[in-house]
Design an enzyme around this catalytic site. Structure first.
Site, PDB file in Angstrom:
ATOM      1  N   HIS A  76     -47.159 -59.786  93.476  1.00 31.05           N
ATOM      2  CA  HIS A  76     -46.264 -59.032  92.585  1.00 31.05           C
ATOM      3  C   HIS A  76     -45.505 -60.018  91.701  1.00 31.05           C
ATOM      4  O   HIS A  76     -44.952 -60.998  92.197  1.00 31.05           O
ATOM      5  CB  HIS A  76     -45.246 -58.209  93.391  1.00 31.05           C
ATOM      6  N   TYR A 205     -35.487 -51.518  94.386  1.00 25.37           N
ATOM      7  CA  TYR A 205     -34.224 -51.553  95.134  1.00 25.37           C
ATOM      8  C   TYR A 205     -33.269 -50.611  94.404  1.00 25.37           C
ATOM      9  O   TYR A 205     -32.947 -50.860  93.238  1.00 25.37           O
ATOM     10  CB  TYR A 205     -33.624 -52.965  95.152  1.00 25.37           C
ATOM     11  N   PRO A 297     -32.016 -57.342 105.814  1.00 30.96           N
ATOM     12  CA  PRO A 297     -33.333 -57.366 105.167  1.00 30.96           C
ATOM     13  C   PRO A 297     -33.296 -57.225 103.641  1.00 30.96           C
ATOM     14  O   PRO A 297     -34.321 -57.398 102.980  1.00 30.96           O
ATOM     15  CB  PRO A 297     -34.078 -56.174 105.805  1.00 30.96           C
ATOM     16  N   LYS A 301     -35.613 -62.074 103.320  1.00 28.30           N
ATOM     17  CA  LYS A 301     -35.600 -63.511 103.589  1.00 28.30           C
ATOM     18  C   LYS A 301     -35.902 -63.906 105.042  1.00 28.30           C
ATOM     19  O   LYS A 301     -36.211 -65.075 105.315  1.00 28.30           O
ATOM     20  CB  LYS A 301     -34.216 -64.087 103.224  1.00 28.30           C
ATOM     21  N   TYR A 389     -34.895 -64.831  94.833  1.00 26.40           N
ATOM     22  CA  TYR A 389     -35.819 -63.875  95.458  1.00 26.40           C
ATOM     23  C   TYR A 389     -37.187 -64.512  95.720  1.00 26.40           C
ATOM     24  O   TYR A 389     -37.760 -64.350  96.800  1.00 26.40           O
ATOM     25  CB  TYR A 389     -35.973 -62.611  94.594  1.00 26.40           C
TER      26      TYR A 389
END
Ligand code: FAD
Ligand code: PHB
Length: 394
Positions: A76, A205, A297, A301, A389
């Site tokens: 992605h 998100y 979560p 990570k 990220y």
């Protein structure tokens, strides 16, 4: 299966951290034994992480357990954040030149087990009463009771505590030596797995008035969704219909309209916590992964930190056992923690930004909205989000 009486390294815990360490040691010709409390079927059925940083991908490839990941995983190039009924796409590839891999922790675990089995590494499952002894001295050993009730003792040079947050390893470090830092969040995540096409081709998100939601996936016909919920909610309080309507209500209108629902095939509740134990070493005992630190979560990570810890620890153990230099072991805790704290900060920041807190005041909500709006308008802010990220360097 016979359990050796002595090996250089005893690894407690057969999660991703312990299995990867055993694999890296085996490739370097260092013998180890893994002691796992659960059955193998149980370990393989735990649905957990889904997102691998690129550094993790490279470590798995270097451990020769990346072939199936490269065939079946999904690269992605970004994720989306939703708020105020809009979708903000953050282009990781454009901003950092790096991407992420969607490949489930269950699959990583299966690949590691297969490689260890093929190489003949001893992984003892259903190991009860595992206990490390004399780790402060020069001759540590680990005792346990096998599934047939037979007691064992394995002498070793080093013990790796890879037994997760609820494991035994951390508990043998005297409280006068260990410092712990903790933040417990006043909510959990209710997660489901369903055999439906994912609502989006990348993760979403979602910040919403009803609380946080996350749309993730495992493959084209397997979706993983989460909604923020009160910590004391029972799973029974969340029949599938309620889950789907709550998820839909938290997504932007356009994504909600695309949501395909179906029966859940797994449902679980995860409490959210940040936790770090310092140092990650006591004598000849080394903590790695969730045994030493836990993150909520939200930043994806936890598994990735387990892999970076093991990347440092494996090299240090190999050096000490084959080259004789203990510098890597002496530096392990500081090196690992420097990376861990940055991921703890990122996970805490994203958790605080995206969730509704029970004691949240109108001011706090305005700050969240301002931060999301800043992120939407600032390439610099997006770059900071993206580099964290996709994962900071090792
Ligand atoms: P664990 O996976 O906890 O493994 C520890 C092992 O030790 C277990 O098998 C346990 O049975 C065994 N054990 C425990 N006690 C003993 C004992 N006394 N004796 C012997 N064995 C013992 N991370 C990400 O990077 N990305 C994500 O997208 C992500 N999503 C997540 C979603 C959810 C819902 C959850 C719950 C977690 C998520 N994580 C994510 C976190 C990730 O799953 C963990 O950080 C990861 O499993 C840590 O691996 P580990 O090997 O250190 O610990
Ligand atoms: C998952 O797919 O399970 C997942 C993805 C991203 C997260 C947490 C979990 O931040």
């Amino acid at each position: 299966m016979s359990v050796p009486a002595r090996v250089p390294v005893v690894i407690i815990g057969g999660g991703p951290a312990g299995l990867l360490l055993a694999r890296l040691l085996q490739l370097a010709g260092v013998e180890s034994v893994v002691l796992e409390r659960q059955t193998r079927a149980h370990v393989m059925s735990r649905v957990r992480a889904g997102v691998l940083e690129w550094g993790t991908v490279e470590v798995l490839r270097s451990a020769s357990v990346g072939d199936r990941m490269d065939r079946e995983g999904f690269v992605h190039d970004g994720v989306s954040l939703s708020f105020a009924d809009r979708l903000l796409h953050v282009d990781f590839a454009g901003l950092t030149g790096r991407s992420i891999m969607v490949y489930g922790q269950t699959e990583v675990t299966k690949d590691l087990y297969a490689a260890l089995d093929e190489a003949g590494v001893v992984v003892v499952d259903r190991a009860a009463d595992v206990l490390p002894h004399d780790v402060a001295g020069d001759a540590p050993f680990v005792t346990f009771v096998d599934a047939d009730g037979a007691a064992h003792r394995i002498d070793c040079a080093y013990v790796a505590g890879c037994d997760g947050f609820h494991g035994v390893s951390r508990t043998v470090i005297p409280s006068a030596v260990a410092r712990t830092y903790e933040r417990v969040y006043p909510f959990g995540w209710l997660g489901i797995l369903s055999e439906t096409p994912p609502v989006n081709d990348e993760l979403i998100y979602a910040h919403s008035a009803r609380g946080f939601a996350l749309c993730s996936m495992r493959h084209a016909l397997l979706s993983r969704y989460y909604v923020q919920c009160p910590l004391d909610d029972a799973l029974d309080a969340w029949p599938d219909d309620r889950f789907w309507s709550e998820l839909r209500a938290r997504l932007p209108t356009e994504a909600a309209a695309r949501l395909v629902t179906g029966p859940s095939i797994e449902k679980s509740l995860t409490p959210l916590r940040s936790f770090v134990a310092e140092p990650l070493r006591f004598g000849r005992l080394f903590l790695a992964g969730d045994a030493g630190h836990v993150v909520p979560p939200t930043g994806a990570k936890g598994l990735n930190l387990a892999v970076s810890d093991i990347h440092y620890l494996a090299a240090a153990l190999i050096d000490a056992l084959s080259g004789g230099s203990t510098t890597g072991l002496d530096e392990y805790s500081d090196r690992a923690l420097a990376r861990v704290w940055k991921a703890v900060r990122f996970s805490w920041w994203l958790t605080r930004l995206m969730h509704r807190f029970p004691d949240q005041e109108p001011f706090d909500l305005k700050i969240q909205e301002a931060e999301l709006s800043y992120l939407a308008g600032s390439p610099a802010a997006q770059q900071s989000f993206a580099e964290n990220y996709v994962g900071l360097g090792f």
